[in-house]
Every structure is written in structure tokens, then in C-alpha cells.
Motif scaffolding. Sequence first.
Motif, PDB file in Angstrom:
ATOM      1  N   GLY A 159      -0.555   6.085  -0.505  1.00  0.00           N
ATOM      2  CA  GLY A 159       0.868   6.379  -0.418  1.00  0.00           C
ATOM      3  C   GLY A 159       1.394   7.277  -1.512  1.00  0.00           C
ATOM      4  N   THR A 160       0.532   8.057  -2.133  1.00  0.00           N
ATOM      5  CA  THR A 160       0.965   8.958  -3.207  1.00  0.00           C
ATOM      6  C   THR A 160       2.082   9.884  -2.745  1.00  0.00           C
ATOM      7  N   ALA A 161       1.942  10.418  -1.555  1.00  0.00           N
ATOM      8  CA  ALA A 161       2.911  11.402  -1.048  1.00  0.00           C
ATOM      9  C   ALA A 161       3.979  10.770  -0.173  1.00  0.00           C
ATOM     10  N   ASN A 162       4.184   9.451  -0.285  1.00  0.00           N
ATOM     11  CA  ASN A 162       5.158   8.778   0.563  1.00  0.00           C
ATOM     12  C   ASN A 162       6.580   9.240   0.268  1.00  0.00           C
ATOM     13  N   LEU A 163       7.454   9.146   1.266  1.00  0.00           N
ATOM     14  CA  LEU A 163       8.867   9.423   1.049  1.00  0.00           C
ATOM     15  C   LEU A 163       9.442   8.414   0.067  1.00  0.00           C
ATOM     16  N   ARG A 164      10.438   8.834  -0.701  1.00  0.00           N
ATOM     17  CA  ARG A 164      11.058   7.959  -1.696  1.00  0.00           C
ATOM     18  C   ARG A 164      12.525   7.725  -1.338  1.00  0.00           C
ATOM     19  N   SER A 165      13.051   6.600  -1.837  1.00  0.00           N
ATOM     20  CA  SER A 165      14.401   6.172  -1.466  1.00  0.00           C
ATOM     21  C   SER A 165      15.484   7.132  -1.932  1.00  0.00           C
ATOM     22  N   ASP A 166      15.187   7.983  -2.932  1.00  0.00           N
ATOM     23  CA  ASP A 166      16.200   8.919  -3.421  1.00  0.00           C
ATOM     24  C   ASP A 166      16.127  10.284  -2.735  1.00  0.00           C
ATOM     25  N   GLU A 167      15.209  10.456  -1.795  1.00  0.00           N
ATOM     26  CA  GLU A 167      15.081  11.732  -1.084  1.00  0.00           C
ATOM     27  C   GLU A 167      15.989  11.710   0.147  1.00  0.00           C
ATOM     28  N   THR A 168      17.278  11.772  -0.095  1.00  0.00           N
ATOM     29  CA  THR A 168      18.270  11.573   0.959  1.00  0.00           C
ATOM     30  C   THR A 168      18.087  12.532   2.127  1.00  0.00           C
ATOM     31  N   ASP A 169      17.878  13.787   1.838  1.00  0.00           N
ATOM     32  CA  ASP A 169      17.744  14.773   2.921  1.00  0.00           C
ATOM     33  C   ASP A 169      16.527  14.471   3.790  1.00  0.00           C
ATOM     34  N   LYS A 170      15.424  14.119   3.146  1.00  0.00           N
ATOM     35  CA  LYS A 170      14.213  13.817   3.919  1.00  0.00           C
ATOM     36  C   LYS A 170      14.370  12.533   4.721  1.00  0.00           C
ATOM     37  N   LEU A 171      15.032  11.556   4.137  1.00  0.00           N
ATOM     38  CA  LEU A 171      15.252  10.318   4.877  1.00  0.00           C
ATOM     39  C   LEU A 171      16.104  10.576   6.110  1.00  0.00           C
ATOM     40  N   ASN A 172      17.117  11.404   5.977  1.00  0.00           N
ATOM     41  CA  ASN A 172      17.955  11.753   7.122  1.00  0.00           C
ATOM     42  C   ASN A 172      17.170  12.516   8.187  1.00  0.00           C
ATOM     43  N   GLU A 173      16.199  13.295   7.735  1.00  0.00           N
ATOM     44  CA  GLU A 173      15.416  14.091   8.669  1.00  0.00           C
ATOM     45  C   GLU A 173      14.316  13.285   9.357  1.00  0.00           C
ATOM     46  N   THR A 178       0.819  -1.209   0.000  1.00  0.00           N
ATOM     47  CA  THR A 178       0.000   0.000   0.000  1.00  0.00           C
ATOM     48  C   THR A 178       0.854   1.260   0.000  1.00  0.00           C
ATOM     49  N   SER A 179       2.065   1.133  -0.502  1.00  0.00           N
ATOM     50  CA  SER A 179       2.924   2.310  -0.643  1.00  0.00           C
ATOM     51  C   SER A 179       4.001   2.011  -1.667  1.00  0.00           C
ATOM     52  N   SER A 180       4.618   3.064  -2.151  1.00  0.00           N
ATOM     53  CA  SER A 180       5.756   2.957  -3.056  1.00  0.00           C
ATOM     54  C   SER A 180       6.943   3.652  -2.417  1.00  0.00           C
TER      55      SER A 180
END
Length: 438
Positions: A250-264, A231-233
Motif C-alpha cells: 500500500g505504499t502508493a495508496n490514496l491518502r485521506s488528505d488527497e481531497t481531489d483524488k478522493l473526489n475523483e 495492509t494499507s495506510s
Amino acid sequence: MSSHPNNEDAEAQPQPERAGLSRRKLFGAAGVTAAVVGAAGAGAFAGRATAAQTTDHLHAAVPFRGPHQAGIVTEAQDRMHFATFDVTTRSRDDVIKMLADWTEMAERMTQGKEAFPNGATGQNPYAPPSDTGEALGLPPSQLTLTIGFGPSFFAKDGVDRFGIADKKPDALVDLPKFPNEKIDPARSGGDIVVQACSNDPQVAVHAIRNLARIGFGTVAVRYSQLGFGRTSSTTREQSTPRNLFGFKDGTANLRSDETDKLNEFVWVADGDGPSWLTGGSYLVARRIRMRIEQWDRTTLLEQERVVGRQKGSGAPMGLTDEFEELNFDLTNDKDEPLIDTLAHVRLASPQNLGGIEILRRGYNFTDGSDGFGHLDAGLFFIAFVRNPVTQFVPMQNAISRNDAMNEYVTPTSSAVFACPPGLPEGDTSSFWGSALFD
């Protein structure tokens, strides 16, 4: 926090050698698999991959080692087997030995190998095989195995069983009670969690089954859940899936290439807590029962009002593209907001939550029907966050009180776990959770 336990007795205990798996574990383990596999209904394996199939994503193996555990930002697979375990021993050495065995098994299984070499067919015919064999000949199917430790693993009923209570992160606490939930304690919590994700349900079930049987005598399965239809990408290449309400999820889910957001928002940073968790994350799990029959009798207009998106395209109300940013200022000719003030997407949005985001990784589930002939189905919600107290709790508070969707859903289980970072390449001395016992 200190990186060493304060318990002097625990410190004095020698660390066990990582010897091969004791055969005695296998003799008592046969019965434990029924509890794990029993969750798999007859239709759970429909569409399972076979060795003859050559689809790339089924054959691919996901690297087991790296800075972070696989199964978090990894491309979301289609199937899941989620299991939590209670530790049944007070022996620190037995727990360490099991975690070391599990690590070796997990690495092999994610490569498409048996849990142990020649485990199903090549050992003593007068003893139980060390691999159950149902995944023989199947490709890796992008299997990932992700481990986490619950609050009770560090201290249970005030008892520091394994000399690690001082290593419990401050943010690792049971979630508070929220409105609109009916939590079943038997399907919540747990000392240890293992999340198995794969594109073949048989591969995922095989992994949990073999970990459970080898853990016999040290851990017991607390509860497990099968999931299908992600239920997400987590990557931009994946299309947005739909949940059992028929809406894109999950349209607005975080993505694996969003490094800054993942760190945050996902990875625990140095200084956030004990050093053993740096580079790891927290897993929040919630089993959410959907009132399928009630929803199916609801008009399309009402469904879209509740969600805040169009059912067909997934676009926000008033817009045309799924990935357009939510616009809460759009109104109709009566000056009413096109995205209702109580719509799910509005209340769960970063705009409403002061910028908070989470990485979602949930699955649909169906567990037959209840005693009233209604489907026992819904969403097994999984999220990874940097801090559940400052991210998930405020989000859940916002939606549990006012969300229009609450009329159609009820959370029935709840758990939170601390997931350590990944294991370094070439380091055979480390294993799942080894830094906890240094």
C-alpha cells in the motif's frame, strides 16, 4: 433513477415507528453469535487492549456521523471483523426496524458504550442481556462500523422484496469471473455488509456479534472474516505495513488528505447514480489465499522480481526510497527493465491503467491450515471506489491475466457493496439506509 420505489404495495406500507428494541429478538438470538465468533481462533485476541492501557489511539473514539461513513478514509486501524448478512424475511418493516436499531447500537458502540444502556448487567436477570458484555471496560479503540448493500438486497432472483429495485445503482453488479480465481459462492456476495475496524480485536468482534444477534429473525450471517495487521495506510502519519509475503503493502495508496483524488476515485458524485448514494462509495472485497509455503521457498531475487519492489526498504527496483515514483524506463546492463514487465507494481500502477486509482483498506488473515498441512492465510483485500465497473474491473483484468504474482495467490471470495454516505449530525430521524425507503 427515481428516488421513490415504483412498487405501489411497498409505497402503501406505513413506515414503522422507531420504537425500542423488541425483547423477543433477544430470546432467539443467543445461538447466532456462535456463527460470528466461531471465526475467531484462539489466538485472534492476543495482544488485546485492556481498560488499564492508556495509549491514545486505543482510547480515541472516531465520530460516527459526518458527510461520509467512518471506516473508509479513517486512519486504518490494526484489526478488522468483516461480516455479510442475507436477509431472511420479506417484511420491509422488519428490515427498516433492524437498520434503525443497528444505527443506534453502532453509534453507541463506536463511543465505547454498550449496545444498549445497562445492556450487560442492569436489566432483567431472568432475560438475556441486551449486550453480550465482552467489551465492558474496554476503550473505543477507534472502532468504526461501515455498512453497505449488495446487488441482491435490491432484487433477489428477480423479486423486488422491499420495493427498492428501482434504487439499485447501475454500477452495483456482481463482479465478473476473472482468470486465476476459485470463488467459493458460500463466502461471496451478501445482501448487507458491515465492516468493523478497531485497534482491539475484541471490540470489533463485540460489535459484529451484537449486530448479528439483534438481527436474528431478519438477517442471518452469510460469512465473516477476521483480519489483523492492516495492509494499507490511509494517512501520511502511518508507516507502510507489510503483508504476509513480507513486503510493504500500500505504499502508493490514496491518502485521506488527497481531497481531489478522493473526489475523483472514491466518493460517488451527484449524477453518478441514485441520489441516496451521493457522497457514498462502493466496497469491493476479495479473500486472496496466499501460497505461503511456495513463496517461502522462493529466492529473494525472484520475490523482488514478482513484486517489483525491494523487500527491505520497499523502494521500487533501481531506486532507494520507498516513496519514489515508479520508473519503468530503468534498465540493467543487459538492457532489461529493472521493474519486470510482469511485476505486480507495474501492472497495477496508474501508469499502466490509464490513471485509475483505488483506496485500499485490506488486512492479513490466517484461518488455520488446510487438509494438506498448509497455512490457510493471505490477504483480505478491501477497496473503496467511486465506480467498481470502471475502476476495479479494468485493474483486475490487467493483473489476473499476466501478473507474475498469480503463481503464488488465488482469490477465493468476491463481493461488491454500495455504501451510503454518512448520517448528518443531530438528525435522529435518519438511519443506515433510510434514504432507500423514503
